[in-house]
Design a protein around this motif. Structure first.
Motif, short mmCIF file in Angstrom:
data_model
loop_
_atom_site.label_atom_id
_atom_site.label_comp_id
_atom_site.label_asym_id
_atom_site.label_seq_id
_atom_site.Cartn_x
_atom_site.Cartn_y
_atom_site.Cartn_z
N SER A 141 0.76 -1.28 0.06
CA SER A 141 -0.33 -0.19 0.12
C SER A 141 0.86 1.34 0.04
N SER A 142 0.32 2.38 -0.44
CA SER A 142 1.24 3.51 -0.35
C SER A 142 1.53 3.81 0.91
N GLU A 143 0.74 3.57 2.14
CA GLU A 143 0.97 3.86 3.52
C GLU A 143 2.33 3.13 3.86
N LYS A 144 2.28 1.86 3.33
CA LYS A 144 3.30 0.90 3.66
C LYS A 144 4.83 1.37 2.98
N ARG A 145 4.85 2.02 1.67
CA ARG A 145 5.63 2.31 0.81
C ARG A 145 6.19 3.49 1.52
N LEU A 146 5.38 4.44 2.24
CA LEU A 146 6.10 5.71 2.94
C LEU A 146 6.74 5.24 3.81
N ALA A 147 6.22 4.23 4.88
CA ALA A 147 6.85 3.76 5.96
C ALA A 147 8.18 3.32 5.51
N ARG A 148 8.34 2.59 4.62
CA ARG A 148 9.70 1.96 4.07
C ARG A 148 10.68 2.85 3.39
N LEU A 149 10.05 4.00 2.77
CA LEU A 149 10.93 5.09 2.27
C LEU A 149 11.27 5.84 3.62
N LEU A 150 10.64 6.23 4.57
CA LEU A 150 11.11 6.78 5.72
C LEU A 150 12.14 6.06 6.29
N LEU A 151 12.25 4.75 6.56
CA LEU A 151 13.08 3.95 7.08
C LEU A 151 14.47 3.70 6.21
N LEU A 152 14.23 3.80 5.04
CA LEU A 152 15.52 3.93 4.19
C LEU A 152 16.25 5.11 4.05
N LEU A 153 15.67 6.24 4.09
CA LEU A 153 16.01 7.83 4.31
C LEU A 153 16.66 7.79 5.71
N ALA A 154 16.24 7.34 6.68
CA ALA A 154 17.00 7.33 8.12
C ALA A 154 18.07 6.11 8.26
N ASN A 155 18.31 5.68 7.10
CA ASN A 155 19.45 4.68 7.02
C ASN A 155 19.24 3.54 8.27
#
Length: 224
Positions: A141-155
């Motif tokens: 889902s777009s919500e889960k994609r956003l969560a994953r992206l935030l985790l990637l950006l935060a390393n």
């Protein structure tokens, strides 16, 4: 000879210093490194700062396809026969970047095994990330994609403590990267904050509870 020491070779030293075929670029927020259609004959390595990669469709629609961070290369398509750039790259904060000509890069890969190992490791990691991004777009889902992206950006998952996400990465940029609208991103960000998954204090702080919600598919992260 007495006093002589043999310091181990660090490929990052090669990338951090000016030399034949190498220059160091100091860029400010908003500076363009290269533009779609430019001649491609140089590879870049980020020492400090973050870089946004943007592509444009035939209809003229722009999309952010990546946020690059220190330790990453970009522009390496010229090593694989691309004569022109297929994207535009822009500094989203102050950056220190090494520019390496194609000929210097080929020589380093041939003559310096440690550097070749570093570059190959980057390529393999990037390939895995592309595969994961494709799966993410297809099944999450777009919500889960956003969560994953935030985790990637935060390393998250890398060495050292998770990093704060720069305010220079706007909600509009986040929306473009996960294929949704800014209003949806704003809704999800407010939801994450209320659940204690992230904090706002000028920058975005991602908490480990967001990682747990994604890994274990907890109900607070919904599927479409």
């Amino acid at each position: 000879m007495a006093g002589r020491t043999n310091t181990p070779y660090d490929p990052r030293d090669f990338l951090a210093n000016v030399g034949e075929g190498k220059t160091i670029l100091e860029l400010g927020k908003g500076d363009v490194i290269f533009t779609l259609g430019d001649e491609a004959n140089t590879i870049f390595y980020i020492q400090k700062g973050r870089v946004k990669v943007v592509v444009v469709s035939e209809q003229g629609k722009e999309a952010v396809v990546g946020i690059l961070v220190p330790g990453q290369f970009f522009g390496e398509g010229c090593m694989n026969g691309h004569s022109l750039r297929i994207a535009t790259t822009t500094a989203i904060e102050s950056c220190l970047i090494t520019a390496i000509t194609k000929s210097a890069m080929l020589a380093a890969l041939r003559d310096q095994p440690k550097f070749s190992e570093l570059f190959m490791s980057y390529l393999l990691t990037r390939n895995s990330r592309i595969e994961e991004d494709l799966i993410d777009q297809l099944f999450n889902s777009s919500e889960k994609r956003l969560a994953r992206l935030l985790l990637l950006l935060a390393n998250f998952g890398k060495e050292g403590s998770p990093q704060l996400i720069s305010p220079n990465i706007s909600q509009e940029t986040l929306a473009e990267m996960i294929g949704t609208t800014r209003s949806r991103v704003s809704f999800f960000m407010n939801k994450f904050r209320k659940l204690g998954l992230i904090n706002y204090n000028g920058k975005i702080e991602v908490n480990s509870s967001l990682l747990n919600a994604v890994l274990y598919d907890k109900p607070e992260i919904q599927r479409d």
